[in-house]
Design an enzyme around this catalytic site. Structure first.
Site, PDB file in Angstrom:
ATOM      1  N   HIS A  68      -9.936   1.196   2.681  1.00 36.87           N
ATOM      2  CA  HIS A  68      -9.449   2.563   2.914  1.00 36.87           C
ATOM      3  C   HIS A  68     -10.599   3.504   3.298  1.00 36.87           C
ATOM      4  CE1 HIS A  68      -5.189   2.708   2.127  1.00 36.87           C
ATOM      5  NE2 HIS A  68      -5.301   2.039   0.993  1.00 36.87           N
ATOM      6  N   HIS A 123      -9.268  -3.957  -0.986  1.00 33.97           N
ATOM      7  CA  HIS A 123      -8.240  -3.097  -0.396  1.00 33.97           C
ATOM      8  C   HIS A 123      -8.704  -1.638  -0.400  1.00 33.97           C
ATOM      9  CE1 HIS A 123      -3.806  -1.997   0.150  1.00 33.97           C
ATOM     10  NE2 HIS A 123      -4.365  -0.839  -0.147  1.00 33.97           N
ATOM     11  N   GLU A 124      -9.256  -1.188  -1.548  1.00 32.18           N
ATOM     12  CA  GLU A 124      -9.699   0.212  -1.644  1.00 32.18           C
ATOM     13  C   GLU A 124     -10.952   0.454  -0.799  1.00 32.18           C
ATOM     14  OE1 GLU A 124      -7.495   2.010  -2.746  1.00 32.18           O
ATOM     15  OE2 GLU A 124      -6.386   0.483  -3.833  1.00 32.18           O
ATOM     16  N   CYS A 152       0.858  -1.184   0.000  1.00 30.12           N
ATOM     17  CA  CYS A 152       0.000   0.000   0.000  1.00 30.12           C
ATOM     18  C   CYS A 152       0.895   1.235   0.000  1.00 30.12           C
ATOM     19  CB  CYS A 152      -0.883  -0.014   1.246  1.00 30.12           C
ATOM     20  SG  CYS A 152      -1.930   1.438   1.400  1.00 30.12           S
TER      21      CYS A 152
HETATM   22 ZN    ZN Z   1      -3.741   1.094   0.090  1.00 28.04          ZN
END
Ligand code: ZN
Length: 170
Positions: free
Chosen positions: A140, A136-137, A94
């Site tokens: 966030h 993953h996004e 990341c």
């Molecule tokens: Zn990331």
């Protein structure tokens, strides 16, 4: 200035739950995409990573060898995970966690809906590496980073190797 600075830990914006956008934001979409494109090896970027606590991200795994589904450039606002299936562990990096990679367990295929930069409703059915990038996004936007997702901080987190030029011989 479309290319934005990517923030890294311990910036507090990365740990917040981002707020709903409520519709497309073309300027934000452009900043996300431009910043992703100038960042080497970057396959996805979420708004909190450019310091904007909004529920938006972009991703593009088309250049990545591991993608089993590839939708090209995706920009989503107010994305929602509507289905997840399977489970596997793989190594992730990341840009906001520059010194580490981590083994993260993710669903193998997911369905995500949201609104694109033109305000159209979109539904993505994705699998493999692309599904991992979506998850993953999405994380966030809820203030979650790869270090929050590991089973063990001692065995699933790895310091990134930094290239060191060979020492001159005496
Ligand atoms: Zn990331």
């Amino acid at each position: 200035m479309p290319v934005r600075h990517v923030v890294a830990l311990p910036d507090a914006v990365l740990k917040q739950r981002a707020t709903a956008v409520g519709g497309p934001d073309e300027a934000l979409a452009r900043d996300l995409v431009d910043t992703m494109h100038v960042s080497p090896g970057c396959v996805g970027l979420a708004a909190p990573q450019i310091g904007v606590s909004s529920r938006a991200f972009c991703l593009d795994v088309s250049g990545h060898p591991k993608g089993s589904s590839k939708h090209g450039l995706v920009v989503l606002f107010d994305p929602e995970l509507v289905h997840a299936e399977g489970s596997e562990v793989a190594r992730e990096g990341c840009m906001s966690v520059p010194h580490f990679t981590a083994n993260v367990r993710r669903a193998i295929s997911v369905v995500v809906r949201g609104v694109d930069a033109q305000g159209r409703e979109c539904l993505y059915e994705v699998s493999g590496f692309e599904a991992r990038a979506f998850q993953h996004e999405l994380d966030h936007l809820d203030g979650l980073l790869i270090l929050d997702r590991v089973a063990s901080l001692s065995t699933d987190v790895f310091r990134r190797k930094v290239y060191q030029p060979p020492r001159p011989q005496p």
